[in-house]
Design a protein around this motif. Structure first.
Motif, PDB file in Angstrom:
ATOM      1  N   ARG A   1      -4.967  -6.862  -3.694  1.00 41.61           N
ATOM      2  CA  ARG A   1      -4.826  -5.495  -3.192  1.00 41.61           C
ATOM      3  C   ARG A   1      -4.261  -4.561  -4.254  1.00 41.61           C
ATOM      4  N   THR A   2      -3.314  -5.058  -5.030  1.00 44.84           N
ATOM      5  CA  THR A   2      -2.606  -4.217  -5.990  1.00 44.84           C
ATOM      6  C   THR A   2      -2.667  -4.872  -7.359  1.00 44.84           C
ATOM      7  N   PRO A   3      -3.068  -4.136  -8.416  1.00 43.50           N
ATOM      8  CA  PRO A   3      -3.041  -4.739  -9.754  1.00 43.50           C
ATOM      9  C   PRO A   3      -1.616  -5.217 -10.079  1.00 43.50           C
ATOM     10  N   LEU A   4      -1.520  -6.283 -10.863  1.00 47.22           N
ATOM     11  CA  LEU A   4      -0.220  -6.925 -11.125  1.00 47.22           C
ATOM     12  C   LEU A   4       0.794  -5.961 -11.738  1.00 47.22           C
ATOM     13  N   ASP A   5       0.318  -5.022 -12.583  1.00 50.14           N
ATOM     14  CA  ASP A   5       1.283  -4.111 -13.212  1.00 50.14           C
ATOM     15  C   ASP A   5       1.813  -3.071 -12.227  1.00 50.14           C
ATOM     16  N   ARG A   6       1.245  -3.081 -11.001  1.00 52.32           N
ATOM     17  CA  ARG A   6       1.752  -2.149  -9.990  1.00 52.32           C
ATOM     18  C   ARG A   6       2.544  -2.857  -8.898  1.00 52.32           C
ATOM     19  N   VAL A   7       2.965  -4.081  -9.160  1.00 51.98           N
ATOM     20  CA  VAL A   7       3.792  -4.830  -8.190  1.00 51.98           C
ATOM     21  C   VAL A   7       5.250  -4.745  -8.642  1.00 51.98           C
ATOM     22  N   ARG A   8       6.153  -4.511  -7.698  1.00 55.30           N
ATOM     23  CA  ARG A   8       7.588  -4.526  -8.008  1.00 55.30           C
ATOM     24  C   ARG A   8       8.274  -5.458  -7.020  1.00 55.30           C
ATOM     25  N   ASN A   9       8.979  -6.472  -7.531  1.00 52.13           N
ATOM     26  CA  ASN A   9       9.792  -7.347  -6.663  1.00 52.13           C
ATOM     27  C   ASN A   9      11.243  -6.962  -6.882  1.00 52.13           C
ATOM     28  N   ILE A  10      11.827  -6.286  -5.905  1.00 51.17           N
ATOM     29  CA  ILE A  10      13.186  -5.772  -6.132  1.00 51.17           C
ATOM     30  C   ILE A  10      14.137  -6.219  -5.025  1.00 51.17           C
ATOM     31  N   GLY A  11      15.408  -6.253  -5.367  1.00 51.37           N
ATOM     32  CA  GLY A  11      16.444  -6.547  -4.377  1.00 51.37           C
ATOM     33  C   GLY A  11      17.381  -5.363  -4.311  1.00 51.37           C
ATOM     34  N   VAL A  12      18.001  -5.175  -3.158  1.00 50.86           N
ATOM     35  CA  VAL A  12      19.018  -4.141  -3.020  1.00 50.86           C
ATOM     36  C   VAL A  12      20.338  -4.889  -2.898  1.00 50.86           C
ATOM     37  N   MET A  13      21.251  -4.671  -3.846  1.00 52.85           N
ATOM     38  CA  MET A  13      22.490  -5.473  -3.842  1.00 52.85           C
ATOM     39  C   MET A  13      23.705  -4.556  -3.944  1.00 52.85           C
ATOM     40  N   ALA A  14      24.787  -4.968  -3.310  1.00 47.74           N
ATOM     41  CA  ALA A  14      26.001  -4.143  -3.350  1.00 47.74           C
ATOM     42  C   ALA A  14      27.148  -4.818  -2.633  1.00 47.74           C
ATOM     43  N   HIS A  15      28.305  -4.173  -2.681  1.00 45.32           N
ATOM     44  CA  HIS A  15      29.494  -4.573  -1.929  1.00 45.32           C
ATOM     45  C   HIS A  15      29.239  -4.257  -0.448  1.00 45.32           C
ATOM     46  N   ILE A  16      29.997  -4.902   0.432  1.00 52.33           N
ATOM     47  CA  ILE A  16      29.889  -4.594   1.865  1.00 52.33           C
ATOM     48  C   ILE A  16      30.158  -3.096   2.064  1.00 52.33           C
ATOM     49  N   ASP A  17      29.380  -2.479   2.938  1.00 49.48           N
ATOM     50  CA  ASP A  17      29.593  -1.076   3.322  1.00 49.48           C
ATOM     51  C   ASP A  17      29.275  -0.047   2.247  1.00 49.48           C
ATOM     52  N   ALA A  18      28.586  -0.435   1.166  1.00 49.77           N
ATOM     53  CA  ALA A  18      28.210   0.592   0.185  1.00 49.77           C
ATOM     54  C   ALA A  18      26.956   1.313   0.655  1.00 49.77           C
TER      55      ALA A  18
ATOM     56  N   SER B   1      18.779 -12.516   3.803  1.00 44.41           N
ATOM     57  CA  SER B   1      18.023 -11.530   3.022  1.00 44.41           C
ATOM     58  C   SER B   1      16.670 -11.384   3.675  1.00 44.41           C
ATOM     59  N   ALA B   2      16.447 -10.229   4.272  1.00 42.11           N
ATOM     60  CA  ALA B   2      15.148  -9.984   4.896  1.00 42.11           C
ATOM     61  C   ALA B   2      14.190  -9.505   3.818  1.00 42.11           C
ATOM     62  N   ALA B   3      12.973 -10.035   3.820  1.00 44.53           N
ATOM     63  CA  ALA B   3      11.978  -9.644   2.813  1.00 44.53           C
ATOM     64  C   ALA B   3      10.951  -8.748   3.472  1.00 44.53           C
ATOM     65  N   THR B   4      10.588  -7.686   2.794  1.00 46.78           N
ATOM     66  CA  THR B   4       9.579  -6.802   3.362  1.00 46.78           C
ATOM     67  C   THR B   4       8.742  -6.178   2.251  1.00 46.78           C
ATOM     68  N   THR B   5       7.539  -5.737   2.603  1.00 48.35           N
ATOM     69  CA  THR B   5       6.627  -5.146   1.627  1.00 48.35           C
ATOM     70  C   THR B   5       6.347  -3.702   2.016  1.00 48.35           C
ATOM     71  N   ALA B   6       6.410  -2.812   1.029  1.00 41.17           N
ATOM     72  CA  ALA B   6       6.134  -1.402   1.275  1.00 41.17           C
ATOM     73  C   ALA B   6       5.258  -0.883   0.133  1.00 41.17           C
ATOM     74  N   PHE B   7       4.651   0.292   0.338  1.00 39.37           N
ATOM     75  CA  PHE B   7       3.785   0.865  -0.708  1.00 39.37           C
ATOM     76  C   PHE B   7       4.252   2.274  -1.042  1.00 39.37           C
ATOM     77  N   TRP B   8       4.286   2.598  -2.347  1.00 42.54           N
ATOM     78  CA  TRP B   8       4.725   3.914  -2.808  1.00 42.54           C
ATOM     79  C   TRP B   8       3.962   4.252  -4.079  1.00 42.54           C
ATOM     80  N   ARG B   9       3.351   5.416  -4.122  1.00 46.52           N
ATOM     81  CA  ARG B   9       2.583   5.862  -5.299  1.00 46.52           C
ATOM     82  C   ARG B   9       1.607   4.779  -5.786  1.00 46.52           C
ATOM     83  N   ASP B  10       0.855   4.185  -4.882  1.00 45.77           N
ATOM     84  CA  ASP B  10      -0.128   3.137  -5.215  1.00 45.77           C
ATOM     85  C   ASP B  10       0.506   1.888  -5.823  1.00 45.77           C
ATOM     86  N   HIS B  11       1.790   1.710  -5.609  1.00 48.28           N
ATOM     87  CA  HIS B  11       2.472   0.492  -6.077  1.00 48.28           C
ATOM     88  C   HIS B  11       2.902  -0.325  -4.863  1.00 48.28           C
TER      89      HIS B  11
END
Length: 698
Positions: free
Chosen positions: A6-23, A67-77
């Motif tokens: 569906r998406t060319p490899l250079d347009r894939v981003r695998n990211i995590g959101v990390m922080a202290h509690i309550d940030a 850690s819940a995993a989810t997929t979203a699309f933004w600017r064709d990425h």
């Protein structure tokens, strides 16, 4: 190259959101899902309607556990997002998420700045070489200070922050964001909850400040790219596109961390954060190929992120799903995974069938036929997979580096309330243990109780909570118990003759053993020195089984024994009456005989504790830690706060959170993890043994 993806490899981003509690990690992730069109209404953590925190306990407590995993699309990425927990009891969740991510967004609170747990997750990300961008959240709060937070990233995290935005204030109020690269102000309209905004040029009053900050961005971008550096030194202005290109290189090389600001709760700055994820964080192609070992050899092999390479995928999480049974989350490093195909679980050397592939959207899912390299998905149908296993092509097996998890140090006894609960308890606990590698279950042979072990009080509290809600099992839980161990101080011999004569065939087993202590952490060693067949070979195994059983039950207070070498030196047998059972009993009795005289002692778990406290409470905090038998290792002064590293026995840490809060008016915080086992002082040892024996007598 397979073009069905569906998406060319250079347009894939695998990211995590990390922080202290309550940030504000989960709120930020919620907004990302909203703006990428995955949800049509905004979920709120404080209302308990957050989509990523779909477990009831997460909604109630306002913390993220899995850690819940989810997929979203933004600017064709295609952006695959993992929302990681911030609480130290769930550090294994963060660890396994970082292992499979290519980039991360560090969320910081603009008021509190860099907090202890944000330091822990930042260091974990350093260990896995994960490129990051930072988002300074809660800019709308009283006391928010963007520049102070950026400064703390330098002093506390040894990071190289490069702000690419600054807050736009109207009076004291956070009204919008200055985009330093474009030289524009994005002002949000309050009535639309930040959905609508207007853009205008930087006002003259900010022009000088913006120019200085922009110069720093250009420097960071130019340093990462030779062509840009040449232009910069020749004083040729760089285009916006060139600045972004240089900054992307610097971020991926981890020589800088772009810093953004906003207020996720008010929807300010989230679209710009998504733009930054796409612009600066790496695609799977920007990361070095993953290295694995070829099974049953010492050879290493690299796997490139390409769809036509042989399959290599890492299972980083198991979830018991009420609809599909066991769901395994996997990151595909190379090759393609097809629904309905067979794969090899190279770690366990077993063939598995992939019945379905699903793309997760927190707690909703979409079926997929194929998943390609660089993607993250849920796999249904794996019967034997566990966290850290490698799924691979049968013809080209490879084992990727697994994940190491700490040993649990706290235990509670758990008892079902009714007969129905009793039937469901075992299976439910096994499912939870499969999901969570730091949670263990076992039965106490003496009391017949089910004992559960975990990383901390909160960890076990959540497990019990999940039993009730997800599995409908009601249970009574005992007080938290420390997982003590036992060992011996000196070498000793022991002998036991087990003889039973009842009419007909009797019982006969005779064993002589030597015990000696081993260095801490060595475990158990068995040496067989029987010669001349004084004990036939078929009885050696049963004798050792008896020894192991006795070690599991301990000598002093029923705790497992460790760091002991047992040598079987002599014995005798009877042609007719000897049996495996009689030698098992003799082995157990001989071990107890020797261990009882080898000066047995109790070992207690020692925790590595880090306390961060404002300067004025330092004396009180250290006094309290000393009273808890803590040994201070070092005190590190940071601006306005002191960081205390101290080793404290786990048994003294119950209720510490409450004490620390009351001593510091809620301003100090701590994190702790297991360090080692060491000998418990005599008075503690006597108290524990008396307590255990008193319970047994009742």
């Amino acid at each position: 190259m397979n073009m069905a993806r569906r998406t060319p490899l250079d347009r894939v981003r695998n990211i995590g959101v990390m922080a202290h509690i309550d940030a504000g990690k989960t709120t930020t992730t919620e907004r990302i899902l909203y703006y990428t069109g995955k949800t049509h209404r905004l979920g709120e953590v404080h209302e308990g309607t957050a989509i990523m925190d779909w477990m009831e306990q997460e909604q109630e407590r306002g913390i993220t556990i899995t850690s819940a995993a989810t997929t979203a699309f933004w600017r064709d990425h295609q952006v695959n997002i993992i929302d990681t927990p911030g609480h130290v009891d769930f550090t294994a969740e963060v660890e396994r998420s970082l292992r499979v991510l290519d980039g991360a967004v560090g969320v910081f609170c603009a008021v509190a700045g860099v907090e202890p747990q944000s330091e822990t997750v930042w260091r974990q990300a350093d260990r896995y070489n994960v490129p990051r961008i930072a988002f300074v959240n809660k800019m709308d709060r009283t006391g928010a200070d963007f520049d102070r937070c950026v400064g703390m990233m330098v002093t506390k995290l040894n990071a190289h922050p490069v702000p690419i935005q600054m807050p736009y204030l109207e009076g004291e109020t956070f009204a919008g964001i200055v985009d330093l690269i474009r030289g524009k102000v994005r002002k949000y309209t309050e009535e639309s909850m930040g959905v609508n905004h207007e853009e205008f040029d930087v006002p003259a009053s900010l022009a000088e400040d913006v120019a200085l900050r922009r110069e720093k961005i250009i420097e960071a971008a130019a340093e990462a790219d030779e062509e840009l550096l040449h232009k910069y030194l020749e004083h040729v202005p760089l285009t916006e596109e060139e600045i972004r290109r240089g900054l992307r290189k610097a971020t991926i090389a981890r020589t800088c961390t772009p810093v953004l600001c906003g207020a996720a709760f008010k929807n300010k700055g989230v679209q710009l954060l998504l733009d930054a994820v796409v612009d600066y964080l790496p695609s799977p192609m920007d990361i070095a190929p993953v290295e694995g070992m070829i099974p049953r050899s010492d050879k290493k092999e690299l796997r490139k992120p390409a769809d036509d390479e042989p399959l290599a995928a890492l299972v980083f999480k198991i979830m018991a799903d009420p609809f599909v049974g066991q769901l395994a989350f996997a990151r595909i490093y190379s090759g393609t995974l097809h629904a309905g195909s067979y794969v090899l679980n190279a770690t366990k050397d077993r063939k598995e069938r992939v019945s379905r592939l699903v793309e997760m959207h927190a707690n909703r899912r979409e079926e997929l036929k194929d998943v390609y390299s660089g993607e993250i998905c849920g796999v249904v149908g794996l019967k034997n997979a566990s966290t850290g296993d490698t799924l691979t092509d049968e013809k080209h097996p490879v084992i990727l580096e697994s994940m190491k998890f700490p040993e649990p140090v706290i235990a509670v006894a758990i008892e079902p309330k009714t007969k129905v609960d009793q039937e469901k308890l075992g299976g439910s606990l096994q499912k939870l243990a499969q999901e969570d590698p730091t949670f263990r279950v076992h039965n106490d042979p003496d009391t017949g109780q089910t004992i559960i072990q975990g990383m901390g009080e909160l960890h076990l509290e959540i497990i019990v909570d999940r039993l009730v809600r997800e599995y409908g099992v009601s249970a009574n839980v005992g007080k938290p118990q420390v997982s003590y161990k036992e060992t011996i101080r000196k070498a000793c011999t022991g002998e036991a003759r087990y003889v039973k004569q009842t009419g007909g065939k009797g019982q006969y087993g005779h064993v002589k053993l030597e015990l000696e202590p081993l260095p801490p952490g060595s475990g158990y060693e068995f040496v067989n020195k029987i010669t001349g067949g004084v004990i036939p070979r078929e009885y050696i195994g049963p004798a050792e089984a008896g020894i192991k059983e006795a070690m599991a039950g301990g000598i002093l207070a029923g705790f497992e024994m460790r760091d002991i070498r047992v040598t079987l030196v002599y014995g005798s047998y009877h042609e007719v009456d000897s049996s495996e059972m009689s030698f098992k009993i003799a082995g157990s009795l001989a071990f107890k005989d020797a261990a009882g005289r080898a000066q047995p002692m109790l070992l207690e778990p020692i925790m590595d504790v880090e306390v961060v406290t404002p300067d004025e409470y330092l004396g009180d905090v250290i006094g309290n830690l000393n009273a808890r038998r803590g040994k201070v290792h070092n005190i590190d002064a940071r601006p306005g706060v002191q960081m205390i590293r101290v080793h404290v026995p786990l048994s003294e840490m119950f209720g510490y959170a409450t004490d620390l809060r009351s001593q510091s008016q809620g301003r100090a915080s701590y994190t702790m993890q297991f360090l080692k086992y060491e000998e418990a002082p005599r008075n503690i040892s006597e108290e524990v043994i008396a307590g255990i024996r008193g319970t047994a007598a009742r």
